[in-house]
Design a protein around this motif. Sequence first.
Motif, PDB file in Angstrom:
ATOM      1  N   VAL A  69      28.696  55.636  -2.960  1.00  0.00           N
ATOM      2  CA  VAL A  69      28.905  56.787  -2.093  1.00  0.00           C
ATOM      3  C   VAL A  69      30.247  56.639  -1.392  1.00  0.00           C
ATOM      4  N   SER A  70      30.963  57.736  -1.270  1.00  0.00           N
ATOM      5  CA  SER A  70      32.261  57.718  -0.619  1.00  0.00           C
ATOM      6  C   SER A  70      32.515  59.069   0.029  1.00  0.00           C
ATOM      7  N   ARG A  71      33.524  59.124   0.874  1.00  0.00           N
ATOM      8  CA  ARG A  71      33.885  60.389   1.509  1.00  0.00           C
ATOM      9  C   ARG A  71      35.388  60.533   1.544  1.00  0.00           C
ATOM     10  N   ASP A  72      35.859  61.748   1.326  1.00  0.00           N
ATOM     11  CA  ASP A  72      37.266  62.093   1.407  1.00  0.00           C
ATOM     12  C   ASP A  72      37.405  63.077   2.556  1.00  0.00           C
ATOM     13  N   ASN A  73      37.792  62.570   3.708  1.00  0.00           N
ATOM     14  CA  ASN A  73      37.851  63.414   4.900  1.00  0.00           C
ATOM     15  C   ASN A  73      38.900  64.520   4.781  1.00  0.00           C
ATOM     16  N   ALA A  74      39.967  64.272   4.032  1.00  0.00           N
ATOM     17  CA  ALA A  74      40.999  65.287   3.850  1.00  0.00           C
ATOM     18  C   ALA A  74      40.474  66.482   3.075  1.00  0.00           C
ATOM     19  N   LYS A  75      39.491  66.250   2.208  1.00  0.00           N
ATOM     20  CA  LYS A  75      38.905  67.321   1.411  1.00  0.00           C
ATOM     21  C   LYS A  75      37.565  67.795   1.958  1.00  0.00           C
ATOM     22  N   ASN A  76      37.124  67.197   3.061  1.00  0.00           N
ATOM     23  CA  ASN A  76      35.825  67.528   3.657  1.00  0.00           C
ATOM     24  C   ASN A  76      34.704  67.436   2.629  1.00  0.00           C
ATOM     25  N   THR A  77      34.757  66.394   1.831  1.00  0.00           N
ATOM     26  CA  THR A  77      33.830  66.238   0.725  1.00  0.00           C
ATOM     27  C   THR A  77      33.318  64.803   0.641  1.00  0.00           C
ATOM     28  N   MET A  78      32.036  64.668   0.339  1.00  0.00           N
ATOM     29  CA  MET A  78      31.408  63.382   0.079  1.00  0.00           C
ATOM     30  C   MET A  78      31.002  63.335  -1.388  1.00  0.00           C
ATOM     31  N   TYR A  79      31.009  62.132  -1.960  1.00  0.00           N
ATOM     32  CA  TYR A  79      30.700  61.956  -3.369  1.00  0.00           C
ATOM     33  C   TYR A  79      29.604  60.922  -3.571  1.00  0.00           C
ATOM     34  N   LEU A  80      28.915  61.054  -4.694  1.00  0.00           N
ATOM     35  CA  LEU A  80      27.974  60.041  -5.137  1.00  0.00           C
ATOM     36  C   LEU A  80      28.223  59.798  -6.619  1.00  0.00           C
ATOM     37  N   GLN A  81      28.820  58.657  -6.933  1.00  0.00           N
ATOM     38  CA  GLN A  81      29.029  58.259  -8.314  1.00  0.00           C
ATOM     39  C   GLN A  81      27.793  57.516  -8.789  1.00  0.00           C
ATOM     40  N   MET A  82      27.179  57.993  -9.863  1.00  0.00           N
ATOM     41  CA  MET A  82      25.961  57.410 -10.399  1.00  0.00           C
ATOM     42  C   MET A  82      26.227  56.925 -11.816  1.00  0.00           C
ATOM     43  N   ASN A  83      26.069  55.628 -12.029  1.00  0.00           N
ATOM     44  CA  ASN A  83      26.302  55.016 -13.332  1.00  0.00           C
ATOM     45  C   ASN A  83      25.016  54.416 -13.880  1.00  0.00           C
ATOM     46  N   ASN A  84      25.005  54.189 -15.194  1.00  0.00           N
ATOM     47  CA  ASN A  84      23.856  53.582 -15.860  1.00  0.00           C
ATOM     48  C   ASN A  84      22.553  54.263 -15.477  1.00  0.00           C
ATOM     49  N   LEU A  85      22.530  55.564 -15.613  1.00  0.00           N
ATOM     50  CA  LEU A  85      21.369  56.350 -15.203  1.00  0.00           C
ATOM     51  C   LEU A  85      20.163  56.081 -16.090  1.00  0.00           C
ATOM     52  N   THR A  86      18.981  56.143 -15.481  1.00  0.00           N
ATOM     53  CA  THR A  86      17.714  55.964 -16.182  1.00  0.00           C
ATOM     54  C   THR A  86      16.846  57.193 -16.005  1.00  0.00           C
ATOM     55  N   LEU A  87      15.747  57.256 -16.765  1.00  0.00           N
ATOM     56  CA  LEU A  87      14.826  58.379 -16.663  1.00  0.00           C
ATOM     57  C   LEU A  87      14.283  58.535 -15.244  1.00  0.00           C
ATOM     58  N   GLU A  88      14.126  57.427 -14.532  1.00  0.00           N
ATOM     59  CA  GLU A  88      13.584  57.457 -13.179  1.00  0.00           C
ATOM     60  C   GLU A  88      14.545  58.052 -12.159  1.00  0.00           C
ATOM     61  N   ASP A  89      15.789  58.263 -12.551  1.00  0.00           N
ATOM     62  CA  ASP A  89      16.757  58.885 -11.654  1.00  0.00           C
ATOM     63  C   ASP A  89      16.666  60.402 -11.655  1.00  0.00           C
ATOM     64  N   THR A  90      15.841  60.967 -12.512  1.00  0.00           N
ATOM     65  CA  THR A  90      15.673  62.413 -12.556  1.00  0.00           C
ATOM     66  C   THR A  90      15.088  62.917 -11.242  1.00  0.00           C
ATOM     67  N   ALA A  91      15.795  63.828 -10.582  1.00  0.00           N
ATOM     68  CA  ALA A  91      15.378  64.334  -9.277  1.00  0.00           C
ATOM     69  C   ALA A  91      16.359  65.398  -8.813  1.00  0.00           C
ATOM     70  N   ILE A  92      15.997  66.067  -7.735  1.00  0.00           N
ATOM     71  CA  ILE A  92      16.934  66.920  -7.025  1.00  0.00           C
ATOM     72  C   ILE A  92      17.609  66.078  -5.958  1.00  0.00           C
ATOM     73  N   TYR A  93      18.920  66.045  -5.992  1.00  0.00           N
ATOM     74  CA  TYR A  93      19.701  65.255  -5.050  1.00  0.00           C
ATOM     75  C   TYR A  93      20.287  66.167  -3.984  1.00  0.00           C
ATOM     76  N   SER A  94      20.034  65.842  -2.717  1.00  0.00           N
ATOM     77  CA  SER A  94      20.492  66.649  -1.595  1.00  0.00           C
ATOM     78  C   SER A  94      21.364  65.825  -0.666  1.00  0.00           C
ATOM     79  N   CYS A  95      22.397  66.447  -0.142  1.00  0.00           N
ATOM     80  CA  CYS A  95      23.254  65.759   0.819  1.00  0.00           C
ATOM     81  C   CYS A  95      22.947  66.226   2.236  1.00  0.00           C
ATOM     82  N   TYR A  96      23.319  65.402   3.208  1.00  0.00           N
ATOM     83  CA  TYR A  96      23.088  65.727   4.606  1.00  0.00           C
ATOM     84  C   TYR A  96      24.198  65.153   5.460  1.00  0.00           C
ATOM     85  N   LEU A  97      24.344  65.701   6.663  1.00  0.00           N
ATOM     86  CA  LEU A  97      25.225  65.116   7.649  1.00  0.00           C
ATOM     87  C   LEU A  97      24.566  65.176   9.019  1.00  0.00           C
TER      88      LEU A  97
END
Length: 114
Positions: A69-97
Amino acid sequence: QVQLVESGGGLVQPGGFLRLSCAASIAIFDIPVMGWYRQAPGQQREFVALVNDRGSSNYADFAKGRFTVSRDNAKNTMYLQMNNLTLEDTAIYSCYLVTTRNYWGQGTQVTVSS
């Protein structure tokens, strides 16, 4: 009123990767905490990761070593890089502040399937 819009979800094969984005309608440089939760059908919502205003992050056990997880304050954007995904990662992903109250996005669907 704060709006958060997630993007980057989709269909990916096991072992694949995705980068999710969370774009905020306000400046985020002074937001103490931003993060991600996920929820699969029939299951409780669970914490995924967070990042504070200094760039320090915390992760759920299942995410450690695979997600970043990272944030770019200049772009007012947060990121989530997900690697080596598995079947158990299937879901709705929601962000919050967190400000004087909590704000949530609508979520983006991540489906891991062969």
